[in-house]
Design a protein around this motif. Structure first.
Motif, PDB file in Angstrom:
ATOM      1  N   HIS A  78     -35.991  25.163   1.520  1.00 29.70           N
ATOM      2  CA  HIS A  78     -35.451  24.188   0.587  1.00 29.70           C
ATOM      3  C   HIS A  78     -35.379  22.789   1.164  1.00 29.70           C
ATOM      4  O   HIS A  78     -35.049  21.842   0.459  1.00 29.70           O
ATOM      5  N   PHE A  86     -46.125  29.693  -8.584  1.00 23.51           N
ATOM      6  CA  PHE A  86     -46.363  31.085  -8.209  1.00 23.51           C
ATOM      7  C   PHE A  86     -47.377  31.718  -9.148  1.00 23.51           C
ATOM      8  O   PHE A  86     -47.517  31.311 -10.298  1.00 23.51           O
ATOM      9  N   TRP A  92     -37.809  30.619 -14.946  1.00 23.62           N
ATOM     10  CA  TRP A  92     -36.592  31.406 -15.168  1.00 23.62           C
ATOM     11  C   TRP A  92     -36.372  31.687 -16.642  1.00 23.62           C
ATOM     12  O   TRP A  92     -36.116  30.767 -17.430  1.00 23.62           O
ATOM     13  N   PHE A 103     -34.031  21.432 -12.484  1.00 20.14           N
ATOM     14  CA  PHE A 103     -33.376  22.070 -11.328  1.00 20.14           C
ATOM     15  C   PHE A 103     -33.576  21.343  -9.987  1.00 20.14           C
ATOM     16  O   PHE A 103     -32.613  21.028  -9.298  1.00 20.14           O
TER      17      PHE A 103
ATOM     18  N   ASP B 455     -40.171  36.158  -6.680  1.00 16.26           N
ATOM     19  CA  ASP B 455     -40.674  34.787  -6.834  1.00 16.26           C
ATOM     20  C   ASP B 455     -39.677  33.896  -7.571  1.00 16.26           C
ATOM     21  O   ASP B 455     -39.589  32.698  -7.318  1.00 16.26           O
ATOM     22  N   ASP B 458     -37.306  32.749  -4.991  1.00 13.94           N
ATOM     23  CA  ASP B 458     -37.986  31.904  -4.003  1.00 13.94           C
ATOM     24  C   ASP B 458     -38.300  30.533  -4.576  1.00 13.94           C
ATOM     25  O   ASP B 458     -38.221  29.525  -3.876  1.00 13.94           O
ATOM     26  N   SER B 459     -38.657  30.485  -5.839  1.00 14.14           N
ATOM     27  CA  SER B 459     -39.034  29.189  -6.385  1.00 14.14           C
ATOM     28  C   SER B 459     -37.829  28.260  -6.409  1.00 14.14           C
ATOM     29  O   SER B 459     -37.959  27.064  -6.154  1.00 14.14           O
ATOM     30  N   ALA B 460     -36.638  28.792  -6.661  1.00 14.19           N
ATOM     31  CA  ALA B 460     -35.445  27.931  -6.634  1.00 14.19           C
ATOM     32  C   ALA B 460     -35.241  27.372  -5.232  1.00 14.19           C
ATOM     33  O   ALA B 460     -34.896  26.201  -5.065  1.00 14.19           O
ATOM     34  N   VAL B 461     -35.513  28.185  -4.216  1.00  9.17           N
ATOM     35  CA  VAL B 461     -35.340  27.708  -2.844  1.00  9.17           C
ATOM     36  C   VAL B 461     -36.358  26.608  -2.531  1.00  9.17           C
ATOM     37  O   VAL B 461     -36.022  25.574  -1.961  1.00  9.17           O
TER      38      VAL B 461
END
Ligand SMILES: Nc1ncnc2c1ncn2[C@@H]1O[C@H](COP(=O)(O)OP(=O)(O)O)[C@@H](O)[C@H]1O
Ligand SMILES: [Mg+2]
Lengths: 361, 559
Positions: A78, A86, A92, A103, B455, B458-461
């Motif tokens: 981060h 991906f 989400w 976000f 995923d 992980d994408s938030a991270v």
């Protein structure tokens, strides 16, 4: 920003998924990692993102070393400012599109106004104006792909990673998005690493292509380079060269003999020797004619066993007399197509026959 | 929380009780404060295994568990097939009938059936005597024990088989039909082979559950002089002086049998994962069973009557009847024969109120803390690369193979030995139940975490959030249904548990299950019946409340 990978090794359990990978991506350039499924493309990309920890090597983004096994540097994901789309998009489903895209900006504690403006701008870039309030679970594949892209773009990443972003889409949409993606990358001057197993996609999107086999980089070069001069027969095979024949040196300078047949091949380049060398001929370089041509070498008779009409082209499979079957791609302009069972003559110019090692050493 | 801390926690929760049982089995003294009883290593305790009582108990346990699980599978499997795959009327009702007995603790079921079919005074015998047929029923027999166990374990079979049957890909059956298979052929060549692993898996599971069941064996078997391994252990512990070392030796045997059985079950369940094709949004084909619909419906209603209606009526009668002894049905219809006096008495008694408060408090704490622990464990195992995570999983699943009564014994010794002021408080009950139901919690949580693509987190991270923030923003909200189901499941299990609490409660920390059990043991049947009725009401109230918080039906497996 410029990205450098040096000697990256990644292990899952006891097996290497990535071994000794070195790569450099210039600022604003796109590198495409191309290779068969399971060769380690995603793993390499996850190392850049910090989602996997290599056992060895160094990764630099801009002038910051984000990973160095010797100096024990490992900046967490981060804090790397790496964008990633991906393969599954990872949009989400329980949040709206606005919430998805906003976000990364919320994580940077930006003001409300700035967040709204930048989200609008990002959605505009990917062609999703006015979708802010929609729930993300109701989107089509193409739209999800765009949301995932917008979510990464909005953070102005140092490098954008895309993992087979088009593989879940249907063929037409894929073609269109391929062009849009390339245009966007060039317009925003993004540094990109793009993973795909589709050579057409690779050629269209890359400034440079890195060809991966079994966790290693087998060949790195410009799309033209790789296409014209594959480093091995297996790379040529992967790039769509369908005529690949094992050959042996046969004593006469300038010619090779097919290992499994008695046909001879005349070539320009006559340096390679050994028992793991192959002759590669692109189907579009194979010339088919009804009469015996006056070329004095690479001149074979045969019979058409399959003729498949493909619109602008006809693809033939021709059984050579006393030799292998050879594939030819012939333009519609070159006369009326031959049918199954017709006798034909096949030639190939010596300069179009590449003699390559079976694998990269 | 670092991993070593988690390991330490699991070691105290699970490994230490197990170790103490093992030590006691080979020692001449039992653990006491300040000593784990590792003095005088001996094999003496195992002599009891060759005694006539042990051999009989083991034989009885095997016979009862085998027959009860076969019968439970038949009932549960039939209901599951009817509800999931046929065109029977009122499927929702059949589904309800399939799972409803879960809300009735087997302890209460056993009490109700001893009221219904006790040899001389059971209500059913009063009925048959009234119409001149004499005493027909005696539940204090081997068939009676098997019958009651089967009634209350059939829902587990129902849930597992129902799950497998609804997840089946309809294409598989349609392919058989397109290629010319008749209904019977499709059932025998495609449908049943595909659910066989699920059926076998749940069969083994129910075998293990009935084998270790204590309340039913104690309440139905003991009056009929049928001893099983769990009741044998209980008797050894309750003799004066307590024969703890021999109880431990018997416990080791019971555990070894269950570990063997559980190992088989795990293998079968593993196979199941490959065979049932799960698909979202696929509707399984409904089969037209024609006239059999009536038979099916009668079967379901019959089961409902036996498992719920008759027992509840019996409990009602027993708590309402004014005179404690009724020798003739007509006495129940006389003036003042029935009154709510006893029920109100119970409702106001300190015993009931304390026990209800304890039960609810224990159940809520177990559900919340147990679910949190299970989530953290699943996260470590499935989302990190922590070395040793597989051994964490192994330890967490261990209580599955250890009978609750044995764990209770081990936990008793653990908290006697550990220098923490926990023994004798309600905390020890919470700790014990969390340990015992960790496998269920862990299984529910890990199934749910596996459904959320990594995923997504992980994408938030990558987008700049910390790992903890990513879990709370993405992973947990997406797991909401699974988390709530797990919480509800733990709540139900903790509400019903008796065996593990038997050695751990004190007069200040009695639970509803303990009160019912004690009353029954002392022959206070009316009081036992009224407490049971209120016990059921408390359970129902909790379910309704929990559902209002957003949990779905207990669609997870109980074990
Ligand atoms: N999390 C993992 N654990 C173990 N092995 C993995 C894991 N992820 C990938 N692999 C293995 O590493 C190799 C490379 O995988 P990957 O990088 O995903 O390939 P690609 O993206 O090129 O298809 C494959 O053999 C794959 O099976
Ligand atoms: Mg991949």
């Amino acid at each position: 920003m410029k990205v450098t990978l040096e000697n990256i090794d990644l292990k899952y359990g006891d097996t290497y998924a990535v071994k000794g990978v070195n790569a450099e991506i210039e600022d604003g350039h796109s590198l495409v990692l191309l290779g068969k499924s399971g060769c380690g493309k995603t793993s390499t990309m996850r190392c850049i993102a910090g989602l996997e920890t290599p056992v060895r090597g160094r990764i630099t983004i801009g002038d910051q070393v984000v990973f160095d096994s010797e100096k024990n540097i490992n900046i967490p994901s981060h804090k790397r400012n790496v964008g990633m789309v991906f393969q599954s998009y990872a949009v989400w489903p329980h949040r709206t599109i606005f919430e998805n895209v906003a976000f990364p900006l919320q994580m940077k504690n930006l003001g409300k106004k700035e967040i709204t403006d930048r989200v609008d701008e990002a959605l505009h870039l990917v062609g999703l104006d006015g979708f802010q309030k929609r729930g993300a679970s109701l989107l089509s594949g193409g739209q999800m792909q765009r949301v995932a892209l917008a979510r990464s773009l909005v953070m102005r990443p140092s490098v954008l990673l895309l993992d087979e972003p088009l593989s879940n889409l249907d063929a037409r949409l894929r073609d269109r998005l391929r062009i849009e993606l390339r245009a966007l990358q060039q317009k925003l001057n993004l540094t990109c690493v793009y993973v795909t197993h589709d050579q057409g996609e690779a050629l269209a999107l890359a400034d440079r292509i890195a060809l991966m086999q079994n966790g290693k980089l087998a060949q790195v070069g410009s799309p033209g380079d790789i296409y014209e001069n594959p480093a091995s027969a297996s790379i040529a095979d992967f790039l769509g060269v369908t005529n690949i024949f094992p050959v042996l040196k046969n004593g006469h300078p300038g010619t090779y003999k097919m290992a499994e047949h008695r046909l001879e091949l005349t070539t320009v380049d006559y340096t390679l020797d050994g028992d793991a060398i192959k002759a590669c001929i692109r189907p579009e370089d194979v010339i088919v004619s009804g009469q015996r041509p006056d070329a004095d070498s690479n001149n074979w008779a045969g019979e058409v066993s399959v003729a498949s009409y493909q619109g602008s082209n006809v693809r033939y499979l021709i059984e050579l007399d006393g030799g292998p079957a050879i594939e030819a791609l012939v333009s519609r302009r070159d006369g009326p197509p031959a049918g199954k069972g017709n006798r034909v003559w096949v030639t190939a110019s010596p300069s179009d026959i590449q003699i390559l090692p079976a694998e990269v050493a | 929380m670092p991993t070593w801390l988690m390991l330490a926690l699991l070691a105290i929760l699970i490994l230490m009780p197990v170790a103490l049982i093992l030590i006691s089995a080979f020692s001449s003294s039992t653990p006491r404060p300040g000593s784990i009883g590792l003095s005088g290593l001996t094999l003496e305790n195992f002599k009891i295994l060759s005694s006539h009582q042990s051999v009989t108990a083991l034989t009885n346990s095997l016979v009862v568990a085998t027959s009860a699980s076969v019968l439970a599978m038949f009932i549960g499997g039939t209901l599951a097939f009817l509800a999931a795959r046929t065109n029977i009327w009122g499927k929702a009702v059949i589904y309800f009938i399939g799972i409803a007995p879960m809300f009735l603790p087997s302890l209460v079921g056993a009490l109700a059936w001893s009221l219904l079919a006790g040899p001389a005074t059971g209500y059913l015998n009063l009925l048959t005597r009234g119409i001149g047929l004499g005493n027909l029923f005696n539940v204090y027999t081997m068939p009676g024990l098997i019958f009651v166990l089967a009634l209350y374990y059939a829902p587990y079979a129902f849930l597992l088989i129902h799950g497998a049957m609804t997840l089946m890909n309809p294409d598989l059956e349609e392919a058989a039909s397109v290629h010319g298979g008749s209904l019977g052929k499709i059932l025998s060549t495609v449908t049943f082979p595909l659910v066989t692993p699920a059926i076998l898996g749940s069969g083994v599971l129910i075998f293990a559950l009935t084998m270790e069941n204590f309340p039913v064996a104690q309440m139905i078997g003991t009056p009929g002089q049928i001893e099983t391994l769990p009741t044998f252990i209980y008797r050894l512990m309750n003799s004066a002086p307590a024969r703890g070392n021999e109880a431990a030796a018997v416990a080791v045997v019971l555990t070894v049998v269950l570990i063997a059985v559980t190992a088989i079950q795990q293998r079968v369940v593993m196979k199941r994962n490959f065979t049932t094709v799960s698909g979202k949004g696929m509707k399984p084909r409904m089969m037209d069973i024609g006239k059999l619909r009536g038979v099916g419906l009668a079967f379901a209603l019959g089961y409902f009557a036996l498992a719920i209606v008759l027992p509840v009526v019996a409990l009602l009668l027993a708590s309402l009847q004014s005179s404690p002894y009724v020798s003739n049905l007509s006495q129940l219809f006389g003036e003042d024969a029935l009154s709510f006096w006893s029920l109100f008495q119970t409702l106001q008694s300190a015993t009931f109120l304390d026990a209800a408060r304890n039960s609810v408090m224990v159940a809520v704490c177990v559900a919340v803390l147990g679910a949190a622990l299970a989530f953290y464990l699943s996260y470590i195992v499935y989302r990190t690369k922590t070395p040793g995570r597989k051994s964490l999983e192994f330890v967490a699943m261990l209580p599955l193979a250890i009978p609750a009564i044995v764990m209770g014994l081990g936990l008793l010794w653990t908290w006697l030995v550990l220098p923490l002021p926990v023994y004798g408080t309600i905390v020890v009950l919470i700790i014990a139940f969390i340990a015992i139901y960790l496998p269920q919690g862990y299984r529910g949580m890990s199934a749910s975490i596996l459904q959320v693509d990594k995923d997504l987190e992980d994408s938030a991270v990558l987008l700049g959030s910390t790992r903890a923030r990513a879990v709370s923003y993405v992973t947990l909200p997406l797991m909401k249904t699974g988390v709530m189901s797990t919480v509800l499941l733990l709540l139900m299990l903790a509400m019903r548990e008796l065996s593990a609490a038997l050695f751990l409660f004190t007069s200040n920390t009695r639970l509803l299950a303990i009160v019912v059990f004690d009353n029954y043991d002392n022959g206070a049947l009316r009081s036992a019946a009224s407490t049971s009725l209120l016990y059921i009401l408390v359970i129902l109230a909790l379910v309704v409340l929990a559902k209002a918080f957003g949990a779905r039906a207990t669609n997870g497996e109980a074990r």
